[in-house]
Scaffold this active site. Sequence first.
Site, PDB file in Angstrom:
ATOM      1  N   HIS A 121       0.822  -1.226   0.000  1.00 25.86           N
ATOM      2  CA  HIS A 121       0.000   0.000   0.000  1.00 25.86           C
ATOM      3  C   HIS A 121       0.855   1.275   0.000  1.00 25.86           C
ATOM      4  CE1 HIS A 121      -3.608  -2.295   0.496  1.00 25.86           C
ATOM      5  NE2 HIS A 121      -3.272  -2.769   1.675  1.00 25.86           N
ATOM      6  N   ASP A 157      -2.495 -10.952  -2.204  1.00 31.70           N
ATOM      7  CA  ASP A 157      -3.062 -10.390  -0.971  1.00 31.70           C
ATOM      8  C   ASP A 157      -4.535 -10.028  -1.228  1.00 31.70           C
ATOM      9  OD1 ASP A 157      -1.865  -8.827   1.723  1.00 31.70           O
ATOM     10  OD2 ASP A 157      -3.663  -7.894   0.896  1.00 31.70           O
ATOM     11  N   HIS A 159      -6.110  -7.476  -0.387  1.00 36.19           N
ATOM     12  CA  HIS A 159      -6.247  -6.052  -0.696  1.00 36.19           C
ATOM     13  C   HIS A 159      -5.532  -5.722  -2.002  1.00 36.19           C
ATOM     14  CE1 HIS A 159      -6.448  -6.339   3.785  1.00 36.19           C
ATOM     15  NE2 HIS A 159      -7.487  -5.540   3.585  1.00 36.19           N
ATOM     16  N   ASP A 244      -4.252 -12.874   3.589  1.00 36.06           N
ATOM     17  CA  ASP A 244      -5.486 -12.395   4.207  1.00 36.06           C
ATOM     18  C   ASP A 244      -6.739 -12.680   3.373  1.00 36.06           C
ATOM     19  OD1 ASP A 244      -4.416 -10.578   2.450  1.00 36.06           O
ATOM     20  OD2 ASP A 244      -4.377  -8.897   3.845  1.00 36.06           O
TER      21      ASP A 244
HETATM   22 ZN   LIG Z   1      -3.834  -7.273   2.788  1.00 33.21          ZN
END
Ligand SMILES: [Zn+2]
Length: 340
Positions: A121, A157, A159, A244
């Site tokens: 991120h 991931d 995200h 995740d």
């Molecule tokens: Zn993540």
Amino acid sequence: MILYASTRFNEHVTPPGHPERPERSDVLDAIAARWSARGADVAAPRAATRDQLLRVHDAEHLRRIAETAGRATALDPDTYTSPESYEIALLAAGAVVDAVERVMGHSHRAAFALVRPPGHHAERNRAMGFCLFNNVAVAAAHARALGAGKVAIVDYDVHHGNGTQHIFEADPAVLYVSTHQYPYYPGTGAAGEIGRERGRGFTINLPLEVGAVDEDYQVAFARVVVPVLRQFEPDLLMISAGFDAHERDPLGGMRVTTPAFAAMTSELRAVAEECCRGRIVAAVEGGYDLQALGASLDAAIESLSGDPKRPQWPSSGVASTRGQASVAQLGPCLSPYWTL
Ligand SMILES: [Zn+2]
């Protein structure tokens, strides 16, 4: 196979109850110890250098993160530092850089950096979503500087890796492919985001509706991820390895099982064997259920070590409607660039 681990990652302490809690380091250390006993090399990371970080971050960002040294701060509502976080973030980026050097230098075929904090991120000019430096982006840029003509980054991931996408979105030498829950944090990663300028077609987003199962990921890999990687023919394959999307994860809303993480990683290993003499570097991103993180990491490391294994996708018995929908959305956006 070489693994990177450091007991110092424990010192990047976040507030009580924060998902990026210090116990994540204990899981990583236990895995490193177990694989060391099984014959894997385990190395302590060294810090990334300023020049290495400046390839993907701006000087102002480096200054802001350096200023957190010796202090506990909150850089955004999710992203905390302890007095040691700056040094530890340098080690996390440095571990992935070193992994790239070893794999590009042929001393090891595969490397897994068991790092925290995560990185995907982190933007060029901003810490975000538990991430201070974009570890994988720093290392991908390092691989290019070492002579890799093309680098592919696959991010499984849960995200979307907004930072990695934005850093390379105009660069046709770095392919970024992400499977992620969508809509979800951080809000980016729609199918229509395919890169810009000369990089158009070299950003590939597979947004998946919440609740996706192993079969959805299998479809995404079979129909898009693997065919695109084969056509791109990277000189190095990197994995933003977040766990995740696991069914046990408290943050993600997906239903991926541990064997599916092994299958995804085996698929990527097979592409690396085919395209780039097996050169593959993975780095830990998210994964907040400690039991699921440990088991999935073990399975992923197993997939990258020893002889290549045929991907063995588990069967949940649920139809891959979310995967099919994602692939269907992507087709028109990518057809000018890839044969799918
Ligand atoms: Zn993540």
